[in-house]
Design a protein around this motif. Structure first.
Motif, PDB file in Angstrom:
ATOM      1  N   LEU A  26       0.778  -1.257   0.133  1.00 58.26           N
ATOM      2  CA  LEU A  26       0.057   0.010  -0.110  1.00 58.26           C
ATOM      3  C   LEU A  26       0.706   1.347   0.072  1.00 58.26           C
ATOM      4  CD1 LEU A  26      -3.079  -1.000   2.396  1.00 58.26           C
ATOM      5  CD2 LEU A  26      -3.148  -0.176  -0.050  1.00 58.26           C
ATOM      6  N   LYS A  27       1.969   1.223   0.702  1.00 61.45           N
ATOM      7  CA  LYS A  27       2.803   2.282   0.977  1.00 61.45           C
ATOM      8  C   LYS A  27       3.619   2.606  -0.614  1.00 61.45           C
ATOM      9  CE  LYS A  27       6.865   2.295   3.026  1.00 61.45           C
ATOM     10  NZ  LYS A  27       7.855   2.330   4.056  1.00 61.45           N
ATOM     11  N   LEU A  28       3.829   1.337  -1.072  1.00 64.94           N
ATOM     12  CA  LEU A  28       4.677   1.415  -2.401  1.00 64.94           C
ATOM     13  C   LEU A  28       3.651   1.915  -3.263  1.00 64.94           C
ATOM     14  CD1 LEU A  28       6.843  -1.891  -2.381  1.00 64.94           C
ATOM     15  CD2 LEU A  28       7.658   0.552  -2.443  1.00 64.94           C
ATOM     16  N   GLY A  29       2.402   1.357  -3.418  1.00 64.17           N
ATOM     17  CA  GLY A  29       1.453   1.976  -4.384  1.00 64.17           C
ATOM     18  C   GLY A  29       1.098   3.174  -4.228  1.00 64.17           C
ATOM     19  N   ALA A  30       1.024   3.957  -3.072  1.00 66.20           N
ATOM     20  CA  ALA A  30       0.690   5.490  -2.687  1.00 66.20           C
ATOM     21  C   ALA A  30       1.818   6.251  -2.879  1.00 66.20           C
ATOM     22  CB  ALA A  30       0.183   5.485  -1.217  1.00 66.20           C
ATOM     23  N   SER A  31       3.293   5.847  -2.689  1.00 67.77           N
ATOM     24  CA  SER A  31       4.164   6.774  -2.982  1.00 67.77           C
ATOM     25  C   SER A  31       4.675   6.980  -4.283  1.00 67.77           C
ATOM     26  CB  SER A  31       5.378   6.095  -2.102  1.00 67.77           C
ATOM     27  OG  SER A  31       5.875   4.870  -2.473  1.00 67.77           O
ATOM     28  N   SER A  32       4.472   5.797  -5.261  1.00 68.38           N
ATOM     29  CA  SER A  32       5.319   5.985  -6.350  1.00 68.38           C
ATOM     30  C   SER A  32       4.599   5.151  -7.484  1.00 68.38           C
ATOM     31  CB  SER A  32       6.607   5.728  -6.448  1.00 68.38           C
ATOM     32  OG  SER A  32       7.276   5.621  -7.950  1.00 68.38           O
ATOM     33  N   PHE A  33       4.351   5.448  -8.815  1.00 64.75           N
ATOM     34  CA  PHE A  33       3.839   4.807  -9.666  1.00 64.75           C
ATOM     35  C   PHE A  33       4.258   4.806 -10.961  1.00 64.75           C
ATOM     36  CE2 PHE A  33       0.361   7.545  -8.867  1.00 64.75           C
ATOM     37  CZ  PHE A  33      -0.039   7.869 -10.052  1.00 64.75           C
ATOM     38  N   GLY A  85       2.764 -17.046  -0.985  1.00 68.18           N
ATOM     39  CA  GLY A  85       2.041 -18.038  -1.753  1.00 68.18           C
ATOM     40  C   GLY A  85       0.875 -17.125  -2.536  1.00 68.18           C
ATOM     41  N   LEU A  86      -0.160 -17.938  -2.991  1.00 64.97           N
ATOM     42  CA  LEU A  86      -1.310 -17.140  -3.611  1.00 64.97           C
ATOM     43  C   LEU A  86      -2.022 -15.877  -2.876  1.00 64.97           C
ATOM     44  CD1 LEU A  86      -2.927 -16.953  -5.955  1.00 64.97           C
ATOM     45  CD2 LEU A  86      -4.515 -18.715  -5.172  1.00 64.97           C
ATOM     46  N   PRO A  87      -2.281 -16.199  -1.552  1.00 64.79           N
ATOM     47  CA  PRO A  87      -2.587 -15.086  -0.740  1.00 64.79           C
ATOM     48  C   PRO A  87      -1.884 -13.814  -0.546  1.00 64.79           C
ATOM     49  CG  PRO A  87      -3.195 -17.033   0.676  1.00 64.79           C
ATOM     50  CD  PRO A  87      -2.116 -17.524  -0.701  1.00 64.79           C
ATOM     51  N   GLY A  88      -0.529 -13.941  -0.820  1.00 60.42           N
ATOM     52  CA  GLY A  88       0.307 -12.944  -0.691  1.00 60.42           C
ATOM     53  C   GLY A  88       0.543 -12.229  -2.078  1.00 60.42           C
ATOM     54  N   ALA A  89       0.267 -12.990  -3.093  1.00 63.19           N
ATOM     55  CA  ALA A  89       0.078 -12.536  -4.321  1.00 63.19           C
ATOM     56  C   ALA A  89      -0.916 -11.711  -4.733  1.00 63.19           C
ATOM     57  CB  ALA A  89       0.011 -13.678  -5.534  1.00 63.19           C
ATOM     58  N   ILE A  90      -2.173 -12.141  -4.111  1.00 63.11           N
ATOM     59  CA  ILE A  90      -3.444 -11.337  -4.261  1.00 63.11           C
ATOM     60  C   ILE A  90      -3.553 -10.227  -3.592  1.00 63.11           C
ATOM     61  CG2 ILE A  90      -5.820 -11.362  -3.646  1.00 63.11           C
ATOM     62  CD1 ILE A  90      -5.827 -14.563  -4.448  1.00 63.11           C
ATOM     63  N   ILE A  91      -2.905 -10.052  -2.362  1.00 60.06           N
ATOM     64  CA  ILE A  91      -2.852  -8.958  -1.120  1.00 60.06           C
ATOM     65  C   ILE A  91      -1.658  -7.934  -2.024  1.00 60.06           C
ATOM     66  CG2 ILE A  91      -1.773  -8.299   1.050  1.00 60.06           C
ATOM     67  CD1 ILE A  91      -3.398 -10.458   1.992  1.00 60.06           C
ATOM     68  N   ALA A  92      -0.554  -8.257  -2.362  1.00 60.89           N
ATOM     69  CA  ALA A  92       0.414  -7.564  -2.845  1.00 60.89           C
ATOM     70  C   ALA A  92       0.072  -6.813  -4.202  1.00 60.89           C
ATOM     71  CB  ALA A  92       1.830  -8.012  -3.019  1.00 60.89           C
ATOM     72  N   THR A  93      -0.876  -7.342  -4.981  1.00 63.40           N
ATOM     73  CA  THR A  93      -1.198  -6.880  -6.381  1.00 63.40           C
ATOM     74  C   THR A  93      -2.530  -5.807  -5.891  1.00 63.40           C
ATOM     75  OG1 THR A  93      -0.827  -9.016  -7.422  1.00 63.40           O
ATOM     76  CG2 THR A  93      -2.301  -7.547  -8.472  1.00 63.40           C
ATOM     77  N   PHE A  94      -3.453  -6.290  -5.292  1.00 62.18           N
ATOM     78  CA  PHE A  94      -4.322  -5.309  -4.696  1.00 62.18           C
ATOM     79  C   PHE A  94      -3.572  -4.138  -4.111  1.00 62.18           C
ATOM     80  CE2 PHE A  94      -6.955  -3.428  -1.297  1.00 62.18           C
ATOM     81  CZ  PHE A  94      -7.813  -2.901  -2.073  1.00 62.18           C
ATOM     82  N   ALA A  95      -2.736  -4.258  -3.311  1.00 63.86           N
ATOM     83  CA  ALA A  95      -2.342  -2.990  -2.335  1.00 63.86           C
ATOM     84  C   ALA A  95      -1.336  -2.101  -3.361  1.00 63.86           C
ATOM     85  CB  ALA A  95      -1.314  -3.479  -1.340  1.00 63.86           C
ATOM     86  N   MET A  96      -1.049  -2.564  -4.331  1.00 60.39           N
ATOM     87  CA  MET A  96      -0.196  -2.059  -5.147  1.00 60.39           C
ATOM     88  C   MET A  96      -0.837  -1.248  -6.431  1.00 60.39           C
ATOM     89  SD  MET A  96       2.865  -1.258  -6.502  1.00 60.39           S
ATOM     90  CE  MET A  96       4.398  -2.541  -6.439  1.00 60.39           C
TER      91      MET A  96
END
Length: 195
Positions: A26-33, A85-96
């Protein structure tokens, strides 16, 4: 007393909790894209959190760049998958993606109102420079850690010159650089095992 590592039982990589993965991305997605995102991700995942080594991150970034789609999203998917794993991929993608999506909607509304002013275009050019500088900083930090590994640096410089300076098409240059890169990586890992 020296601690010996059993080769058959290597130490585990640091494991991220789903909550800390969510907060980091979330921090990465909010700070830069867009431009420079790999540099911010490297700082958060490798330097700050210690979830990956330099080598693991570089391998992950290479895979993210080869796969179709946006590099930051690919990076988030692969890092999340590798760490949780899969939950981490889903959360990281959503948060990004979520902060960038919200910011793009907001900025498109603001840009529609301010696009006639020359200052708006100056600000956008300044932001592009920040993205380029972040990417170059990450490249220099990574190059410093490649002690005595001249061939990977030469391959990276050759790709940079062909694409960035000579303006050759990116896809053929990347495909042409894959065989020598794989060969160099194979030879390097073989030397580490035997030496």
């Amino acid at each position: 007393m020296e601690q010996r590592v059993d080769a058959s039982n290597p130490p585990e990589e640091p494991r991220a909790s789903l909550g800390s993965l969510l907060m980091s991305f979330l921090k990465l997605g909010a700070s830069s894209f867009g431009g420079g995102m790999a540099a911010w991700t490297y700082r958060e995942i490798v330097e700050r959190r210690g979830w990956m080594t330099d080598e693991n991150f570089l391998q992950t970034q290479t895979i993210a760049q080869i796969l179709p789609g946006a590099n930051p999203v690919n990076l988030a998917v692969y890092i999340g998958l590798k760490l949780r794993g899969l939950p981490g991929a889903i959360i990281a993608t959503f948060a990004m993606v979520a902060p960038a999506f919200a910011v793009i909607i907001l900025l498109s509304t603001v840009y529609r109102q301010l696009s006639a002013y020359p200052e708006t275009h100056s600000v956008l050019r300044g932001l592009a420079c920040v993205g380029i500088a972040s990417t170059l900083t990450m490249g220099m930090k990574t190059a410093r850690r490649l002690h005595g590994q001249t061939l990977p640096i030469l391959i990276a410089l050759a790709v940079f010159i062909m694409v960035g300076v000579l303006r050759w098409p990116l896809v053929p240059v990347v495909f042409a650089s894959i065989p020598p890169s794989v060969l160099v990586s194979y030879l390097s890992s073989r030397d580490k095992k035997h030496g």
